[in-house]
Design a protein around this motif. Structure first.
Motif, short mmCIF file in Angstrom:
data_model
loop_
_atom_site.label_atom_id
_atom_site.label_comp_id
_atom_site.label_asym_id
_atom_site.label_seq_id
_atom_site.Cartn_x
_atom_site.Cartn_y
_atom_site.Cartn_z
N PHE A 1 1.04 8.01 8.67
CA PHE A 1 0.38 6.97 9.80
C PHE A 1 0.40 6.46 7.99
CE2 PHE A 1 -2.62 4.01 10.71
CZ PHE A 1 -2.05 3.18 12.20
N PHE A 2 -0.35 6.78 7.00
CA PHE A 2 -0.78 5.78 6.20
C PHE A 2 0.04 5.68 4.95
CE2 PHE A 2 -5.21 8.08 7.27
CZ PHE A 2 -5.49 6.65 7.87
N ILE A 3 1.38 6.52 5.08
CA ILE A 3 1.94 5.70 5.22
C ILE A 3 3.14 4.81 4.90
CG2 ILE A 3 5.06 6.63 3.73
CD1 ILE A 3 3.78 9.50 3.66
N GLN A 4 3.04 4.27 6.12
CA GLN A 4 3.66 3.21 6.48
C GLN A 4 2.80 2.25 6.26
OE1 GLN A 4 7.10 3.03 7.21
NE2 GLN A 4 7.09 5.43 6.96
N HIS A 5 1.30 1.75 6.65
CA HIS A 5 0.89 0.87 6.81
C HIS A 5 -0.73 1.12 5.98
CE1 HIS A 5 1.87 0.96 10.90
NE2 HIS A 5 0.97 2.46 11.26
N GLN A 6 -0.81 2.14 5.23
CA GLN A 6 -1.84 2.49 3.83
C GLN A 6 -1.82 3.28 3.72
OE1 GLN A 6 -4.19 -0.16 2.19
NE2 GLN A 6 -4.78 -0.50 4.26
N PRO A 7 -0.90 3.18 2.25
CA PRO A 7 -0.83 4.08 0.94
C PRO A 7 -1.69 4.73 0.02
CG PRO A 7 1.29 2.24 1.09
CD PRO A 7 0.19 2.42 1.94
N SER A 8 -2.81 4.28 0.28
CA SER A 8 -3.91 3.76 -0.66
C SER A 8 -4.67 4.96 0.02
CB SER A 8 -4.54 2.61 -1.22
OG SER A 8 -4.95 2.52 -0.09
N LEU A 9 -4.34 5.50 1.00
CA LEU A 9 -5.11 6.19 2.06
C LEU A 9 -4.62 7.93 1.79
CD1 LEU A 9 -6.82 4.46 4.65
CD2 LEU A 9 -7.88 4.92 2.96
N VAL A 10 -3.44 7.86 1.36
CA VAL A 10 -2.95 9.10 1.34
C VAL A 10 -3.84 10.30 0.58
CG1 VAL A 10 -1.06 10.55 0.86
CG2 VAL A 10 -0.46 8.39 2.25
N PRO A 11 -4.09 9.47 -0.93
CA PRO A 11 -5.12 10.18 -1.58
C PRO A 11 -5.88 11.08 -0.91
CG PRO A 11 -3.77 8.20 -2.98
CD PRO A 11 -3.74 8.45 -1.49
N GLU A 12 -6.79 10.07 -0.42
CA GLU A 12 -8.01 11.00 0.57
C GLU A 12 -7.93 11.90 1.79
OE1 GLU A 12 -10.60 9.15 -0.53
OE2 GLU A 12 -10.92 6.95 -1.38
#
Length: 264
Positions: free
Chosen positions: A108-119
């Motif tokens: 989901f975050f890759i599409q909408h908020q990539p900065s949260l992938v590391p979290e």
């Protein structure tokens, strides 16, 4: 505070977000994190993350990240505490559900908020670092390939992905046999073409674990010009010893190496 982390129709998501950030600051302050764990904070946060993953799987609401960010940080940081492994994380969530939730959130975050992938990856790192059962879940669910697909996102993501793979590989031969053969080799060879010494160093650590526990990995590495890939970094002072050690393991366990490539 733990009760109010779950959004309700009466209070709305904004209240849950504020309390999640409050909890994050309390955890970072190291006042009494063991107490939070014994009071069920890990269970509450993990179940909330699974609820968020369910919402992400059927929603395009980008506001999801507002709550997910502090909850991920709270959960990941508590998992890093001493004694967290004894707090029944797997008993609360099962081997698979919390792992699956992380991958749903990352998709989901890759599409909408990539900065949260590391979290999410930080959580996965802290889940797998001490728990063989959760490492087994990663393998049984065939999640190594999706994990490798994250490598191009950023430098931080590369380091975290490689660290998670090291967590799995260090558990021993059974885990390395499941990691190899597979899509890992071409990705590691590609990483060795980079000039980032920290990323390369993490890949060397993973290769070392694989070579020790899975000798076929060293043979495959040599057959695919692995030594030549290492040559690019032989002048980097902080990598020289690790490259030497890796070469010794690879060459010592293989009968496929021509004399011209033997170590002096």
């Amino acid at each position: 505070m733990l009760r109010l982390l779950h959004p309700t129709p009466e209070l709305g998501a904004s209240v849950a977000v504020e309390f999640a950030w409050c909890l994050h600051y309390i955890i970072c302050s190291q006042v009494n994190n063991p107490l939070l764990i014994t009071r069920g904070a890990l269970s509450t946060l993990g179940l909330l993350l699974m609820d968020l993953a369910r919402a992400a799987s059927g929603s395009v609401d980008t506001g999801l990240d507002l709550l997910a960010c502090p909850v991920l940080r709270c959960f990941g940081n508590l998992l890093a505490e001493e004694g967290a492994a004894d707090a029944g994380v797997r008993a609360d969530f099962g081997d698979e559900r919390i792992i699956v939730a992380m991958f749903i959130l990352m998709e989901f975050f890759i599409q909408h908020q990539p900065s949260l992938v590391p979290e999410c990856l930080w959580v996965l790192n802290n889940l797998t670092v001490k728990d063989p059962g959760l490492c087994t879940a990663m393998l049984s669910l065939d999640l190594v390939a999706p994990l490798l697909q994250l490598l191009p996102i950023s430098r931080v993501v590369r380091i975290l992905v490689l660290t998670i793979l090291c967590n799995i590989a260090e558990k021993g031969p059974f885990y390395c046999q499941r990691l190899w053969p597979g899509p890992l080799l071409p990705h590691l060879l590609e990483i060795l073409t980079l000039s980032d010494s920290e990323v390369v160093g993490q890949s060397l650590e993973l290769l070392q674990l694989l070579f020790v526990h899975q000798p076929e990995a060293a043979q495959d590495f040599l057959q695919h010009a692995g030594l030549q890939a290492l040559e690019k970094h032989k002048e980097e002072a902080d990598l020289q010893e690790r490259i030497q050690a890796l070469q010794e393991v690879a060459l010592g366990g293989s009968s496929l190496v021509p004399n011209a490539l033997a170590l002096p």
